[in-house]
Design a protein around this motif. Structure first.
Motif, PDB file in Angstrom:
ATOM      1  N   UNK A  33       0.900  -1.117  -0.140  1.00  0.00           N
ATOM      2  CA  UNK A  33       0.069  -0.107   0.009  1.00  0.00           C
ATOM      3  C   UNK A  33       0.998   1.229  -0.070  1.00  0.00           C
ATOM      4  N   UNK A  34       1.695   1.147   0.928  1.00  0.00           N
ATOM      5  CA  UNK A  34       2.841   2.483   1.075  1.00  0.00           C
ATOM      6  C   UNK A  34       3.388   2.618  -0.447  1.00  0.00           C
ATOM      7  N   UNK A  35       3.974   1.626  -0.957  1.00  0.00           N
ATOM      8  CA  UNK A  35       4.543   1.696  -2.168  1.00  0.00           C
ATOM      9  C   UNK A  35       3.828   2.670  -3.353  1.00  0.00           C
ATOM     10  N   UNK A  36       2.414   2.421  -3.343  1.00  0.00           N
ATOM     11  CA  UNK A  36       1.689   3.061  -4.131  1.00  0.00           C
ATOM     12  C   UNK A  36       1.319   4.358  -3.857  1.00  0.00           C
ATOM     13  N   UNK A  37       1.773   4.945  -2.544  1.00  0.00           N
ATOM     14  CA  UNK A  37       1.156   6.305  -2.415  1.00  0.00           C
ATOM     15  C   UNK A  37       2.196   7.410  -2.768  1.00  0.00           C
ATOM     16  N   UNK A  38       2.117   8.509  -2.954  1.00  0.00           N
ATOM     17  CA  UNK A  38       2.723   9.499  -3.538  1.00  0.00           C
ATOM     18  C   UNK A  38       3.508  10.140  -2.306  1.00  0.00           C
ATOM     19  N   UNK A  39       4.247   9.665  -1.504  1.00  0.00           N
ATOM     20  CA  UNK A  39       4.732  10.195  -0.748  1.00  0.00           C
ATOM     21  C   UNK A  39       6.456   9.932  -0.503  1.00  0.00           C
ATOM     22  N   UNK A  40       7.208  10.634   0.058  1.00  0.00           N
ATOM     23  CA  UNK A  40       8.653  10.526   0.332  1.00  0.00           C
ATOM     24  C   UNK A  40       8.610   9.635   1.559  1.00  0.00           C
ATOM     25  N   UNK A  41       9.108   8.506   1.558  1.00  0.00           N
ATOM     26  CA  UNK A  41       9.064   7.507   2.921  1.00  0.00           C
ATOM     27  C   UNK A  41      10.633   7.589   3.224  1.00  0.00           C
ATOM     28  N   UNK A  42      11.398   8.121   2.715  1.00  0.00           N
ATOM     29  CA  UNK A  42      12.758   8.196   3.230  1.00  0.00           C
ATOM     30  C   UNK A  42      13.430   6.903   2.974  1.00  0.00           C
ATOM     31  N   UNK A  43      14.145   6.330   4.311  1.00  0.00           N
ATOM     32  CA  UNK A  43      14.917   5.164   3.925  1.00  0.00           C
ATOM     33  C   UNK A  43      14.112   4.313   3.449  1.00  0.00           C
ATOM     34  N   UNK A  44      12.887   4.088   3.259  1.00  0.00           N
ATOM     35  CA  UNK A  44      11.917   3.144   2.697  1.00  0.00           C
ATOM     36  C   UNK A  44      11.932   3.217   1.212  1.00  0.00           C
ATOM     37  N   UNK A  45      12.144   4.262   0.612  1.00  0.00           N
ATOM     38  CA  UNK A  45      12.050   4.475  -0.755  1.00  0.00           C
ATOM     39  C   UNK A  45      12.553   3.365  -1.657  1.00  0.00           C
ATOM     40  N   UNK A  46      14.079   3.245  -1.522  1.00  0.00           N
ATOM     41  CA  UNK A  46      14.638   2.299  -2.185  1.00  0.00           C
ATOM     42  C   UNK A  46      14.013   0.860  -2.250  1.00  0.00           C
ATOM     43  N   UNK A  47      13.549   0.480  -0.894  1.00  0.00           N
ATOM     44  CA  UNK A  47      13.093  -0.709  -0.774  1.00  0.00           C
ATOM     45  C   UNK A  47      11.646  -1.094  -1.373  1.00  0.00           C
ATOM     46  N   UNK A  48      10.812   0.088  -1.205  1.00  0.00           N
ATOM     47  CA  UNK A  48       9.501  -0.048  -1.789  1.00  0.00           C
ATOM     48  C   UNK A  48       9.516   0.229  -3.317  1.00  0.00           C
ATOM     49  N   UNK A  49      10.571   0.729  -3.891  1.00  0.00           N
ATOM     50  CA  UNK A  49      10.560   0.913  -5.311  1.00  0.00           C
ATOM     51  C   UNK A  49      10.632  -0.469  -5.865  1.00  0.00           C
ATOM     52  N   UNK A  50      11.064  -1.537  -5.244  1.00  0.00           N
ATOM     53  CA  UNK A  50      10.939  -2.746  -5.916  1.00  0.00           C
ATOM     54  C   UNK A  50       9.326  -3.092  -6.370  1.00  0.00           C
ATOM     55  N   UNK A  51       8.578  -2.640  -5.472  1.00  0.00           N
ATOM     56  CA  UNK A  51       7.052  -2.948  -5.787  1.00  0.00           C
ATOM     57  C   UNK A  51       6.482  -1.821  -6.682  1.00  0.00           C
ATOM     58  N   UNK A  52       7.130  -0.756  -6.766  1.00  0.00           N
ATOM     59  CA  UNK A  52       6.648  -0.068  -7.940  1.00  0.00           C
ATOM     60  C   UNK A  52       7.179  -0.187  -9.244  1.00  0.00           C
ATOM     61  N   UNK A  53       8.309  -1.054  -9.270  1.00  0.00           N
ATOM     62  CA  UNK A  53       8.932  -1.772 -10.320  1.00  0.00           C
ATOM     63  C   UNK A  53       8.083  -2.731 -10.834  1.00  0.00           C
ATOM     64  N   UNK A  54       7.627  -3.661  -9.848  1.00  0.00           N
ATOM     65  CA  UNK A  54       6.228  -4.801 -10.204  1.00  0.00           C
ATOM     66  C   UNK A  54       5.195  -4.052 -11.022  1.00  0.00           C
ATOM     67  N   UNK A  55       4.719  -2.768 -10.425  1.00  0.00           N
ATOM     68  CA  UNK A  55       3.569  -2.153 -10.885  1.00  0.00           C
ATOM     69  C   UNK A  55       3.942  -1.721 -12.409  1.00  0.00           C
ATOM     70  N   UNK A  56       5.078  -1.537 -12.404  1.00  0.00           N
ATOM     71  CA  UNK A  56       5.526  -0.976 -13.887  1.00  0.00           C
ATOM     72  C   UNK A  56       5.539  -2.022 -14.868  1.00  0.00           C
ATOM     73  N   UNK A  57       5.967  -3.269 -14.459  1.00  0.00           N
ATOM     74  CA  UNK A  57       6.247  -4.164 -15.359  1.00  0.00           C
ATOM     75  C   UNK A  57       4.554  -4.775 -15.933  1.00  0.00           C
ATOM     76  N   UNK A  58       3.664  -4.516 -14.929  1.00  0.00           N
ATOM     77  CA  UNK A  58       2.322  -5.008 -15.068  1.00  0.00           C
ATOM     78  C   UNK A  58       1.429  -3.840 -15.079  1.00  0.00           C
ATOM     79  N   UNK A  59       1.793  -2.662 -15.542  1.00  0.00           N
ATOM     80  CA  UNK A  59       1.012  -1.355 -15.582  1.00  0.00           C
ATOM     81  C   UNK A  59      -0.290  -1.610 -16.486  1.00  0.00           C
TER      82      UNK A  59
END
Ligand code: CO
Length: 213
Positions: A105-131
């Protein structure tokens, strides 16, 4: 919720119960472990690996992190997988995601989550692959649930890309890689029926790492 002290009371009751059913339970455990399963799940407190599988101590090798990810450059999950395959010879590796996953859920929000950003980007990459598929889903909950499933699928793909998996499977036909989702709202475990051999073959067109120097 229990208090801090209750934890040790609970532990006493638990070990007594274990010894009542098998007097040598802990003595056997101390001899070593031969788990057949590696479980990679989310750190979420509602998704306990052993409980939901009905497993006992010694049955499952467990790794948990936020949103059950296996990123390419993560030496933590890579070490767990390498050890589980090469030393414990696990027969099955399971990636278990779950609906209502805060990480997804957090990965899909338009927010800067600091140190979590690079970790959660993996989920955004999944979204991009299956956009394409995801953008066709209008209902937000349905879309979120599908992303949870696709994230599990892509983490399975990440595992199958690893040399340790490809080599072990070529030699011994183990481990199999499985994708599961746990539905927190009804307590049900769902097998996504990931086609391991098909993914392996398609992966190896580009990611074949089976040959030694
Ligand atoms: Co989660």
């Amino acid at each position: 919720m229990f208090t801090y002290d209750q934890i040790f009371e609970n532990n006493k009751r638990w070990l007594e119960e274990k010894k009542r059913t098998d007097a040598e339970f802990f003595e056997k455990l101390s001899k070593g472990q031969t788990p057949k399963y590696l479980f990679i799940g989310c750190s979420d407190s509602r998704v306990t690996a052993e409980d939901l599988m009905g497993a006992e101590p010694g049955d499952v090798f467990v790794h948990r992190n936020i949103a059950n990810l296996v990123p390419n450059n993560d030496s933590n999950s890579a070490s767990v997988i390498e050890y589980a395959v090469n030393y414990l010879h696990v027969e099955n590796i399971v990636v278990c995601g779950h609906y209502f996953c805060g990480g997804v859920k957090a990965a899909m929000e338009s927010r800067d989550l600091g140190v979590l950003n690079p970790w959660l980007r993996n989920i955004r990459d999944v979204y991009r692959l299956h956009k394409k598929e995801l953008n066709l889903i209008e209902d937000d909950t349905e879309k979120y649930n599908r992303l949870v499933e696709l994230n599990v699928q892509e983490q399975c793909v990440n595992i199958i890309k690893m040399a340790v998996i490809q080599k072990s499977y070529l030699k011994d036909r183990i481990p199999q890689v499985h994708g599961w989702v746990f539905d927190v709202s009804i307590g049900q475990l769902i097998d996504l029926k990931i086609n391991f051999t098909e993914i392996l073959h398609s992966i190896q067109e580009i990611y074949d790492l089976t040959k030694d120097n």
